[in-house]
Design a protein around this motif. Structure first.
Motif, mmCIF file in Angstrom:
data_model
loop_
_atom_site.group_PDB
_atom_site.id
_atom_site.type_symbol
_atom_site.label_atom_id
_atom_site.label_comp_id
_atom_site.label_asym_id
_atom_site.label_seq_id
_atom_site.Cartn_x
_atom_site.Cartn_y
_atom_site.Cartn_z
ATOM 1 N N SER A 504 13.375 -7.226 9.938
ATOM 2 C CA SER A 504 12.171 -7.059 9.126
ATOM 3 C C SER A 504 10.925 -6.994 9.990
ATOM 4 N N VAL A 505 10.903 -7.800 11.069
ATOM 5 C CA VAL A 505 9.758 -7.758 11.986
ATOM 6 C C VAL A 505 9.655 -6.390 12.646
ATOM 7 N N ALA A 506 10.790 -5.841 13.098
ATOM 8 C CA ALA A 506 10.780 -4.524 13.740
ATOM 9 C C ALA A 506 10.307 -3.449 12.764
ATOM 10 N N GLU A 507 10.743 -3.546 11.512
ATOM 11 C CA GLU A 507 10.299 -2.568 10.517
ATOM 12 C C GLU A 507 8.801 -2.687 10.257
ATOM 13 N N ARG A 508 8.313 -3.923 10.196
ATOM 14 C CA ARG A 508 6.868 -4.132 9.987
ATOM 15 C C ARG A 508 6.081 -3.581 11.175
ATOM 16 N N GLN A 509 6.583 -3.726 12.395
ATOM 17 C CA GLN A 509 5.900 -3.186 13.574
ATOM 18 C C GLN A 509 5.843 -1.662 13.521
ATOM 19 N N ARG A 510 6.922 -1.026 13.054
ATOM 20 C CA ARG A 510 6.910 0.432 12.937
ATOM 21 C C ARG A 510 5.857 0.891 11.939
ATOM 22 N N TRP A 511 5.770 0.184 10.816
ATOM 23 C CA TRP A 511 4.751 0.538 9.823
ATOM 24 C C TRP A 511 3.348 0.447 10.426
ATOM 25 N N ARG A 512 3.099 -0.657 11.102
ATOM 26 C CA ARG A 512 1.752 -0.858 11.639
ATOM 27 C C ARG A 512 1.437 0.155 12.736
ATOM 28 N N THR A 513 2.409 0.486 13.555
ATOM 29 C CA THR A 513 2.192 1.497 14.587
ATOM 30 C C THR A 513 1.867 2.846 13.953
ATOM 31 N N HIS A 514 2.613 3.196 12.898
ATOM 32 C CA HIS A 514 2.363 4.456 12.206
ATOM 33 C C HIS A 514 0.968 4.468 11.592
#
Length: 536
Positions: A504-514
């Motif tokens: 979930s943390v990795a997915e949240r990081q992808r969202w924020r990077t995007h």
């Protein structure tokens, strides 16, 4: 060097990997208590395990979910406080399931009435009807199909002689309140921010009674138990005096002395002196049987007999039921209410304009303690306050919190809907728990026409904003596409909690990077990978 080769003292000082994963999840706003659910896609036939946020509202359970809930409530408060257009609430049309339930309810009622006309026992029919009524409410319908089925107890509506009278204005069909025009033609629509507290129970210093022996714990306990009813009365009186359908957003928060108090954002404005007059004239009478005489205590407690109810262990006499006790109270011309609750003298009324720093500050103040329980104000390092909280909990222990509270057995009355196993002093209601300190009502009180949206619609607004920022279409999901089922405990298909949190943390990081990339493109910037990582 491996972990096992390190000295024991060094190993014990090392943080646990799972706890580190939990802390990382908190930093990234990821739910730390996700609920695993199995989801079947009926289009593809594929099963998968999906983590659903727990949705906790308290920091003690899940800080990320509590923070999201607080932000959602702040948005709800902001959108409804200074509306300049009348909210239009149109109920949804009935579904096929709702129509079927009502038709089935009608058939059961007809069969029950027929059995009653023939002199047959209607117990089974009544139970079936009660079950269908519960399903009707769960199906998304408000109220009852037949309305009130039991006669309502009526008492005199004459105001108490020790309470001032209230003025009354003619009601107008609006929720907006008045506007004011300045000399330069600008129109202002002010609103109110009101704080209401309970009265004093004894002198306190730093939230602790100066003299605990003279502090009125019994009254403090009863006031906390019935505080929500007093708030309801205040809203009724406010609308009566204001002359329009006043809308409000309120939160119940703890004071340092461990008593609940109310912050309320009110759409529209009234004179400050009038609001204080309304608060001073507001009271709530608790018409319950007396509790000044303890009849059963310790080992001498009522006993349960199937088909009869609770009996006096010494005489075998059946204790009066809750309805019988109220009937006796109704016939007593000299009866007095068990308790009368009023607000205290400390009443703060503040005018607020939309879009000002004051409005933002009030909204933050309204939601300040939403992520804390009433008991969280307790300073565990302060022995005097711990003793104060313990005295408050003890005062609540045998105080009846509702008609169904087991504590009524202590005073010789069967609780409403009595059942075997009830014991005075062991009520399971949260009102008796140290985290709630007598107040078992809702922490957020919102009128139906506040923001013209439900809380689910406010959540959808946030979801739409995020999807738009990510460049994803916000397409409605087919409600019949997925079938959800709980995951049994110990299911081998569910990864360990730490692994689920890291995903979930990795997915949240992808969202924020995007989102950082999209924002950089909108600003005409060229961010490096390092800059994007920092932004995420």
């Amino acid at each position: 060097m491996t972990e096992r080769s390190l000295p024991r003292a060094v190993r014990q000082a090392m943080p646990v990997a799972r706890e580190v994963a939990v802390e990382v999840a908190k930093q990234h706003g990821v739910c730390i208590r996700p609920i695993p659910l199995k989801r079947l896609d009926v289009h593809t036939g594929r099963w998968e395990v999906v983590d659903v946020p727990c949705g906790a509202t308290l920091d003690a359970k899940c800080p990320p979910c509590a923070k999201r809930n607080r932000q959602l409530r702040m948005a709800q408060c902001r959108e409804g406080w200074h509306l300049d257009q009348e909210p239009a609430i149109t109920p949804d049309g009935p579904t096929d399931e709702q129509r079927w339930l009502v038709e089935f309810r009608a058939d059961l009622q007809a069969r029950r009435d027929q059995a009653a006309a023939l002199g047959e026992d209607t117990t089974d029919w009544d139970a079936a009807i009660e079950g269908v009524d519960a399903e009707i409410n769960q199906a998304g319908m408000r109220g009852s199909v037949l309305g009130r089925t039991a006669p309502k107890r009526t008492r005199s509506t004459r105001r108490r002689q020790d309470a001032p009278n209230l003025p009354k204005r003619t009601m107008t069909a609006t929720t907006l309140g008045r506007t004011f025009e300045s000399s330069d033609g600008k129109v202002y629509r002010p609103s109110l921010f009101v704080t209401l507290t309970l009265p004093s129970y004894g002198k306190v210093r730093d939230g602790v009674p100066v003299d605990p022996e003279t502090y009125d714990y019994a009254r403090a306990a009863r006031d906390a138990l019935h505080f929500s009813k007093l708030v309801d009365r205040f809203v009724q009186n406010l609308r009566r005096v204001a002359g329009y359908d006043v809308q409000y957003f309120a939160t119940v928060e703890p004071q340092k002395r461990l008593a609940p108090h109310l912050h309320m954002a009110i759409r529209g404005t009234l004179p400050r002196a009038e609001v204080k007059q309304i608060a001073a004239a507001t009271y709530h009478q608790v018409w319950w049987p007396k509790t000044d005489m303890v009849l059963f205590d310790g080992a001498h407690l009522p006993v349960w007999e199937d088909g009869t109810g609770y009996l006096d262990p010494a005489t075998g006499e059946v204790l009066p039921t809750w309805d019988e006790a109220l009937d006796q109270l109704d016939t007593d011309q000299d009866a007095e209410p068990l308790h009368v609750i009023r607000f205290g003298d400390q009443i703060d009324v503040k005018g607020v304009l939309a879009g000002t720093p004051d409005a933002d500050q009030c909204i933050r103040y309204l939601s300040k303690y939403l992520t804390k329980s009433l008991g969280d104000t307790l300073d565990t390092d302060n022995p005097a306050q711990r003793h104060h909280a313990a005295r408050m909990v003890e005062a609540l222990r045998f105080e009846p919190c509702s008609p169904a509270c087991p504590n009524w057995l202590r005073y010789g009355i069967q609780p409403k809907h009595a059942k075997p196993g009830m014991t005075p002093g062991r009520c399971r209601s949260k009102a008796h728990k140290p985290d709630h300190l007598g107040y078992a009502g809702r922490r957020v009180l919102v009128s139906r026409k506040w923001s013209n949206k439900t809380l689910a619609e406010h959540k959808q607004d946030r979801r739409t904003w995020v999807l738009e920022a990510l460049g994803q279409p916000d397409e409605p999901t087919d409600p019949h596409r997925y079938i959800w089922k709980p995951v049994p405990a110990g299911d081998a298909n569910v990864p360990p909690l730490a692994m689920r949190l890291l995903r979930s943390v990795a997915e949240r990081q992808r969202w924020r990077t995007h989102m950082a990339q999209l924002q950089a493109q909108a600003d005409g910037q060229d961010l490096s990978a390092t800059d994007l990582g920092r932004a995420a």
